[in-house]
Motif scaffolding. Structure first.
Motif, PDB file in Angstrom:
ATOM      1  N   GLU A  22       0.807  -1.218   0.000  1.00  0.00           N
ATOM      2  CA  GLU A  22       0.000   0.000   0.000  1.00  0.00           C
ATOM      3  C   GLU A  22       0.842   1.271   0.000  1.00  0.00           C
ATOM      4  OE1 GLU A  22      -3.713  -1.804   2.553  1.00  0.00           O
ATOM      5  OE2 GLU A  22      -1.701  -1.773   3.418  1.00  0.00           O
ATOM      6  N   THR A 104      -2.835  -5.653  -3.955  1.00  0.00           N
ATOM      7  CA  THR A 104      -2.741  -6.767  -3.014  1.00  0.00           C
ATOM      8  C   THR A 104      -2.502  -8.082  -3.744  1.00  0.00           C
ATOM      9  OG1 THR A 104      -5.161  -6.878  -2.985  1.00  0.00           O
ATOM     10  CG2 THR A 104      -4.105  -5.681  -1.194  1.00  0.00           C
ATOM     11  N   SER A 121      -0.075  -6.320   4.215  1.00  0.00           N
ATOM     12  CA  SER A 121      -1.037  -5.371   3.671  1.00  0.00           C
ATOM     13  C   SER A 121      -2.151  -5.185   4.695  1.00  0.00           C
ATOM     14  CB  SER A 121      -1.593  -5.885   2.335  1.00  0.00           C
ATOM     15  OG  SER A 121      -2.372  -4.899   1.685  1.00  0.00           O
ATOM     16  N   GLY A 122      -3.108  -4.320   4.384  1.00  0.00           N
ATOM     17  CA  GLY A 122      -4.259  -4.145   5.259  1.00  0.00           C
ATOM     18  C   GLY A 122      -4.392  -2.780   5.893  1.00  0.00           C
ATOM     19  N   HIS A 125      -6.912  -1.608   3.356  1.00  0.00           N
ATOM     20  CA  HIS A 125      -7.745  -2.633   2.738  1.00  0.00           C
ATOM     21  C   HIS A 125      -8.341  -3.507   3.838  1.00  0.00           C
ATOM     22  CE1 HIS A 125      -5.257  -1.528  -0.756  1.00  0.00           C
ATOM     23  NE2 HIS A 125      -6.275  -1.939  -1.484  1.00  0.00           N
ATOM     24  N   THR A 130      -7.271  -8.369   1.873  1.00  0.00           N
ATOM     25  CA  THR A 130      -5.859  -8.652   2.126  1.00  0.00           C
ATOM     26  C   THR A 130      -5.559 -10.145   2.056  1.00  0.00           C
ATOM     27  OG1 THR A 130      -5.603  -6.683   3.502  1.00  0.00           O
ATOM     28  CG2 THR A 130      -4.004  -8.448   3.832  1.00  0.00           C
ATOM     29  N   ASP A 312      -1.802  -9.498   7.818  1.00  0.00           N
ATOM     30  CA  ASP A 312      -2.838  -8.481   7.662  1.00  0.00           C
ATOM     31  C   ASP A 312      -2.697  -7.417   8.754  1.00  0.00           C
ATOM     32  OD1 ASP A 312      -5.262  -7.166   7.034  1.00  0.00           O
ATOM     33  OD2 ASP A 312      -6.382  -8.457   8.418  1.00  0.00           O
TER      34      ASP A 312
END
Length: 334
Positions: A22, A104, A121-122, A125, A130, A312
């Motif tokens: 991200e 992602t 990620s996350g 999102h 994710t 995540d």
């Protein structure tokens, strides 16, 4: 806090490469810069330099590899990989070419291809967005069918007499809402691995319940006690050399004086350091009680069960949270 410092130091020694998906998020860009500056891991940031400088002006991007799926020369190769993984589910080549450009998914494909060692990620999102790419292309570890989560629980200064290791593992507190017996067995095996890899402890796994060795029974309504008993049996079959037992009430799992009375002869009763809760209600409530009443620090949720490290973030995460998650992900890649 000392354990977190140890995790970061060990991560730095491993020199793993972690993708942060991200690059459009200020916190992620700032964390990427700090991780790179402190040498915790090598960072691939999905995004472009113009975007990163716009959301985090003044951040030094030196040493960070920026990759944009819209211009990357490997995007077509990743699209082919995605198509092969998903064509049996009806995905077309055109759909794969489009989905491979999603950040992602692109990060998950980098991980699948071995171009990075871990994925995080996350920050902006959802958990579903994710983890879905991981489930679709990275998939689960051999012998494990269930992706789950755990928290690494670090005892406060002064310790706790029932936790001489100073650290414990709680699972699953964040992903599986009402796991069945097989899923609980998978969670137990994955959590034992996390205890060794991340917490640096020799796991002693307790399968938790409101019952100890059949002392309680809810067959008429929910059958949760038989579920934990079956999960214990399955986990022992999967890992016969693992110190694992149950079903236990929490006091029987951690207090030697109670364990000796309620589960005489058990090698785990009274000495557990890995705790598998019967469902997300119990797990989530339990770790928050340990945090607020017990003063424990909770690192996580840490994803486990994937074939390769994939984690995540909470959308409310801080830069510190991202740094810690990257360090943990690096250790999982060891």
């Amino acid at each position: 806090m000392a354990l977190l410092d140890e995790i970061k130091a060990k991560a730095a020694s491993l020199k793993k490469t972690i993708v942060l998906c991200e690059g459009e998020d200020r916190r992620v860009v700032e964390a990427a810069a700090r991780i790179t500056r402190e040498g915790i891991a090598k960072i691939v940031l999905i995004g472009n330099e113009e975007e990163a400088k716009k959301v985090a002006p003044g951040v030094d991007l030196t040493g960070i590899t920026l990759v944009d799926p819209l211009t990357c020369e490997k995007t077509a190769e990743y699209a082919k990989m995605l198509y092969e993984a998903r064509k049996a589910k009806g995905m077309t080549e055109e759909q794969a070419a489009q989905q491979a450009k999603d950040r992602t998914m692109f990060g998950a494909l980098m991980l699948k291809a071995g171009d990075v060692d871990g994925y995080v990620s996350g920050a902006c999102h959802s958990t579903a967005n994710t983890l879905r790419p991981g489930l679709q292309v990275v998939k689960t570890a051999p012998g494990i069918k269930t992706v789950s989560s755990c928290f690494i629980m670090i005892a406060p200064d002064g310790g706790n007499k029932y936790n001489p290791d100073g650290v414990a593992v709680f699972a699953d507190c964040a992903i599986n809402i009402e796991p069945d017996a097989q899923q609980l067995a998978d969670i137990a095996i994955s959590s034992a691995k996390s205890a060794k890899t991340l917490a640096g402890i020799e796991p002693r796994v307790a399968m938790l319940s409101f019952s100890t060795k059949g002392s309680g029974n809810d067959d008429k309504f929910f059958k949760s006690v038989p579920k934990m008993q079956e999960a214990t049996r399955l986990a022992k079959e999967m890992a016969p050399d693992l110190a694992l037992d149950g079903e236990f009430q929490f006091d029987a799992a951690v207090a030697p004086e109670v364990g000796e009375i309620k589960a005489p002869g058990s090698a785990v009763a009274g000495h557990a350091n890995v705790f598998v809760f019967p469902n997300i209600n119990a797990g989530n409530i339990g770790y928050k009680i340990a945090q607020r009443f017990g003063g424990y620090m909770a690192i996580g949720p840490v994803c486990q069960g994937f074939a390769k490290p994939l984690n995540d973030l909470s959308r409310g995460c801080t830069v510190d949270d991202i740094v810690a998650t990257v360090a943990v992900t690096a250790l999982q890649a060891e």
